[in-house]
Write an enzyme that holds these catalytic residues in place. Structure first.
Site, PDB file in Angstrom:
ATOM      1  CG  PHE A  83      25.207  20.636 -12.217  1.00 53.77           C
ATOM      2  CD1 PHE A  83      23.972  20.936 -12.241  1.00 53.77           C
ATOM      3  CD2 PHE A  83      25.826  19.470 -11.592  1.00 53.77           C
ATOM      4  CE1 PHE A  83      22.863  19.933 -11.683  1.00 53.77           C
ATOM      5  CE2 PHE A  83      25.158  18.408 -11.337  1.00 53.77           C
ATOM      6  CZ  PHE A  83      23.517  18.838 -11.497  1.00 53.77           C
ATOM      7  CE  LYS A  88      36.264  24.057 -11.511  1.00 56.54           C
ATOM      8  NZ  LYS A  88      35.211  23.597 -12.175  1.00 56.54           N
ATOM      9  CD  GLU A  90      33.210  20.768 -15.090  1.00 62.82           C
ATOM     10  OE1 GLU A  90      33.308  21.491 -14.214  1.00 62.82           O
ATOM     11  OE2 GLU A  90      33.906  19.715 -15.010  1.00 62.82           O
ATOM     12  CB  SER A 132      30.001  14.070  -6.441  1.00 62.87           C
ATOM     13  OG  SER A 132      31.198  14.197  -7.000  1.00 62.87           O
ATOM     14  CB  CYS A 186      23.206  18.328  -1.464  1.00 61.38           C
ATOM     15  SG  CYS A 186      23.101  19.983  -0.532  1.00 61.38           S
ATOM     16  CD  GLU A 231      24.159  12.799  -4.694  1.00 63.37           C
ATOM     17  OE1 GLU A 231      25.180  12.631  -4.782  1.00 63.37           O
ATOM     18  OE2 GLU A 231      23.704  13.778  -4.239  1.00 63.37           O
TER      19      GLU A 231
HETATM   20  P1  NAD Z   1      31.094  17.421  -9.111  1.00 65.03           P
HETATM   21  O1  NAD Z   1      31.625  16.767  -8.126  1.00 65.03           O
HETATM   22  O2  NAD Z   1      30.890  16.477 -10.295  1.00 65.03           O
HETATM   23  O3  NAD Z   1      31.713  18.682  -9.435  1.00 65.03           O
HETATM   24  C1  NAD Z   1      31.667  19.789  -8.435  1.00 65.03           C
HETATM   25  C2  NAD Z   1      32.862  20.632  -8.748  1.00 65.03           C
HETATM   26  O4  NAD Z   1      34.276  19.853  -8.637  1.00 65.03           O
HETATM   27  C3  NAD Z   1      33.046  21.185 -10.412  1.00 65.03           C
HETATM   28  O5  NAD Z   1      33.439  22.535 -10.267  1.00 65.03           O
HETATM   29  C4  NAD Z   1      34.037  20.242 -10.744  1.00 65.03           C
HETATM   30  O6  NAD Z   1      34.786  20.950 -12.016  1.00 65.03           O
HETATM   31  C5  NAD Z   1      35.015  19.839  -9.733  1.00 65.03           C
HETATM   32  N1  NAD Z   1      35.567  18.456  -9.957  1.00 65.03           N
HETATM   33  C6  NAD Z   1      35.015  17.365 -10.409  1.00 65.03           C
HETATM   34  N2  NAD Z   1      35.574  16.149 -10.124  1.00 65.03           N
HETATM   35  C7  NAD Z   1      36.585  16.511  -9.543  1.00 65.03           C
HETATM   36  C8  NAD Z   1      37.794  15.911  -9.098  1.00 65.03           C
HETATM   37  N3  NAD Z   1      37.908  14.700  -9.281  1.00 65.03           N
HETATM   38  N4  NAD Z   1      38.885  16.704  -8.529  1.00 65.03           N
HETATM   39  C9  NAD Z   1      38.713  18.126  -8.397  1.00 65.03           C
HETATM   40  N5  NAD Z   1      37.503  18.518  -8.805  1.00 65.03           N
HETATM   41  C10 NAD Z   1      36.633  17.971  -9.581  1.00 65.03           C
HETATM   42  O7  NAD Z   1      29.517  17.721  -8.625  1.00 65.03           O
HETATM   43  P2  NAD Z   1      28.381  18.177  -9.518  1.00 65.03           P
HETATM   44  O8  NAD Z   1      27.930  17.225 -10.319  1.00 65.03           O
HETATM   45  O9  NAD Z   1      28.744  19.555 -10.292  1.00 65.03           O
HETATM   46  O10 NAD Z   1      27.190  18.796  -8.295  1.00 65.03           O
HETATM   47  C11 NAD Z   1      26.310  17.762  -7.954  1.00 65.03           C
HETATM   48  C12 NAD Z   1      26.875  16.933  -6.585  1.00 65.03           C
HETATM   49  O11 NAD Z   1      27.120  17.878  -5.772  1.00 65.03           O
HETATM   50  C13 NAD Z   1      25.660  16.148  -6.147  1.00 65.03           C
HETATM   51  O12 NAD Z   1      26.627  14.945  -5.167  1.00 65.03           O
HETATM   52  C14 NAD Z   1      25.298  16.807  -4.638  1.00 65.03           C
HETATM   53  O13 NAD Z   1      24.977  16.363  -3.619  1.00 65.03           O
HETATM   54  C15 NAD Z   1      26.500  17.496  -4.318  1.00 65.03           C
HETATM   55  N6  NAD Z   1      26.291  18.921  -3.960  1.00 65.03           N
HETATM   56  C16 NAD Z   1      26.590  18.833  -2.386  1.00 65.03           C
HETATM   57  C17 NAD Z   1      26.167  20.160  -1.544  1.00 65.03           C
HETATM   58  C18 NAD Z   1      26.089  20.128  -0.103  1.00 65.03           C
HETATM   59  O14 NAD Z   1      26.196  21.185   0.525  1.00 65.03           O
HETATM   60  N7  NAD Z   1      26.662  18.973   0.708  1.00 65.03           N
HETATM   61  C19 NAD Z   1      25.586  21.222  -2.283  1.00 65.03           C
HETATM   62  C20 NAD Z   1      25.187  21.112  -3.553  1.00 65.03           C
HETATM   63  C21 NAD Z   1      25.806  19.826  -4.298  1.00 65.03           C
END
Ligand code: NAD
Length: 485
Positions: free
Chosen positions: A151, A175, A178, A228, A283, A377
């Protein structure tokens, strides 16, 4: 309320398989207003979207690369022209300030520029390997590939992926999170306006179920993920199991080390904007400040700088009400454990936007290294300060983190900086830089639990990720060549 559409074969559309009523509300963090709702795409809907991308692959992959990048040049210009409108869209669904939203989009455009340069970077190699026998190699696309994004950067993170994947000749299914489904639709429309053929870039709305359908789909050759760490790990393992090429970037806990000779003004500005920019939802955000020795004057300067950030003006809200609860819960816990709460953002409220999900700048001091705020985090505008006596102690704390995205040091001593740079366990290191994001052509990627898979998500590694190499051996003489005959 009808569900927010997908973007498939050049248009916004829904499918008979979509649930008629959206189940996942999309709420603006700025004021709590409901913007719409997502019906997560089922495996049947994912199949239709992948089929559209597969249909477009044949002619797109046969289009010469110099022609493939032309829509990307035009896309860059269109995005620049529509920057205020696009930034407003990002801000509305994600909550970033307009300046932050615009900066993220501009950072994404640097990857578009890199992708536009691929015709110059991808010229192949040729060598006469035996008398009259030539061998050459070239990099070819994989087919239908996918990207799953978080997000926190609705435009930028998708732009880490699709420009290079498309320039390399793949067709793409995005994708998005959401929580931020609107911006990707605008990106799709701008790509179409820029002349990208229908079906080359598609967006499928959904959640975990949708991601799993992509991971299980036999026509999806590769998938890049950003999110994440628990999700990144699970997605990586499922994709590998299904024999897909995978690169998944996870969460972070970034350490910033301050030594007594640091320039207080430079350090304060950099640390505050690293901890508070995008409401700490990056991140690359500063999360732990390790103050070495007699650094009180620098920590005081950081506190003064952080206090200048006004919620609603400089600091946007966090993404959801539950994220705000999680973040304030961490602050409660730190206070309960005996931390000194030097700045407290728990009661933040913005006049006229009382329903927004704001957390103010928060500075927690004298935490213990084992406390949750120092290890987990938080993903909010919270900076936790640990006190240590030596640089070695600071490095030991940084090295012990299971994450490894970013680490920075603030010092005016080159030898100290050099030592830190050599011994930090992170993929991206900063010296007097609070957000050490590598700029193109350097690739973006962390270490340890911040990334699963090989290579970086942007830069030269991305060319390798989105392509496969073919080696061709050619002979036009009747001459015998040892074992090559
Ligand atoms: P999230 O993991 O909740 O969701 C990310 C994406 O994965 C979404 O599209 C979601 O629909 C999907 N998703 C969620 N759980 C899933 C699962 N179990 N199986 C398959 N798909 C799944 O992350 P968020 O809350 O949207 O974003 C924040 C996180 O992203 C933080 O942990 C942040 O550090 C990380 N992030 C990392 C980077 C990087 O470059 N390392 C960059 C941006 C954000």
């Amino acid at each position: 309320m009808t569900p927010i559409p997908h973007f498939v074969a050049g248009q916004r559309r829904s499918f008979p398989g979509d649930a008629p009523t959206p189940v996942l509300p999309v709420i603006s963090p700025l004021d709590g207003a409901t913007l719409g709702g997502v019906s997560p795409a089922s495996a049947a809907v994912v199949d239709e979207v992948v089929a559209a991308a597969a249909a477009a692959f044949r002619s797109w992959s046969q289009t010469p690369i110099k022609d493939r990048v032309q829509p990307l040049y035009r896309f860059k210009h269109l995005v620049e022209q529509r920057l205020p409108e696009l930034a407003a869209e990002v801000s509305r669904e994600n909550g970033k300030t307009l300046d932050e939203a615009a900066a993220g989009i501009q950072r994404g455009l640097e990857v578009v520029e890199y992708a536009c340069a691929l015709p110059n970077l991808m010229a192949s190699e040729i060598l006469e390997v035996s008398s009259g026998v030539d061998c050459f190699s070239r990099r070819l696309p994989l087919g239908v590939v996918a990207g799953v994004t978080p997000f926190n950067f609705p435009a930028m993170v998708p732009m880490w992926m699709f420009p290079i994947a498309l320039a390399c000749g793949n067709t793409f299914v995005l994708k998005p999170s959401e929580l931020v489904p609107f911006t990707p639709l605008r990106l799709g429309e701008l790509l179409r306006e820029a002349g990208l053929p229908d079906g080359v870039f598609n967006v499928v709305q959904g959640n975990r179920t949708t991601v799993e359908a992509l991971l299980d789909h036999p026509r999806v050759a590769a998938l890049a993920f950003v999110g994440s760490t628990p999700a990144a790990r699970a997605v990586y393992l499922r994709g590998i199991q299904n024999q897909k090429r995978m690169l998944t970037l996870g969460g972070a806990k970034n350490h910033l080390v301050v030594v007594p000779d640091a320039d207080p003004a430079v350090t304060a500005k950099n640390v505050a904007s690293s901890a508070l920019g995008c409401a700490g939802q990056r991140c690359m955000a500063a999360s732990v400040l390790i103050a070495v020795g007699a650094s009180d004057h620098v920590v005081d300067a950081i506190q003064s700088e952080m206090a200048r950030w006004i919620p609603g003006r400089d600091l946007g809200p966090v993404i959801t009400a539950s994220a705000r609860e999680r973040i304030t819960g961490y602050i409660d816990l730190a206070e309960h454990e005996g931390a000194r709460v030097r700045l407290d953002g728990r009661q933040a409220s913005v006049p006229g936007k009382e329903q927004g999900f704001y957390v103010g700048p928060t500075l927690l001091d004298q935490l213990r290294p084992e406390s949750a705020c120092a290890r987990q985090e938080i993903f909010g505008p919270v900076l936790s300060v640990l006190r240590v006596a030596t640089l070695e102690e600071a490095l030991a704390i940084e090295n012990a983190s299971p994450y490894g995205n970013a680490a920075s040091i603030f010092t005016t001593n080159g030898a100290v900086a050099r030592h830190f740079e050599s011994h930090a366990h992170a993929g991206m290191v900063g010296i007097n830089i609070g957000v050490p994001v590598p700029r193109e052509p350097f690739g973006f990627g962390g270490w340890n639990d911040s990334k699963f898979g090989v290579g970086d998500i942007t830069g030269r590694d991305a060319i390798g990720f989105w392509t496969q190499s073919r080696k061709t051996t050619v002979k036009w003489t009747a001459r015998q060549n040892n074992w090559m005959s």
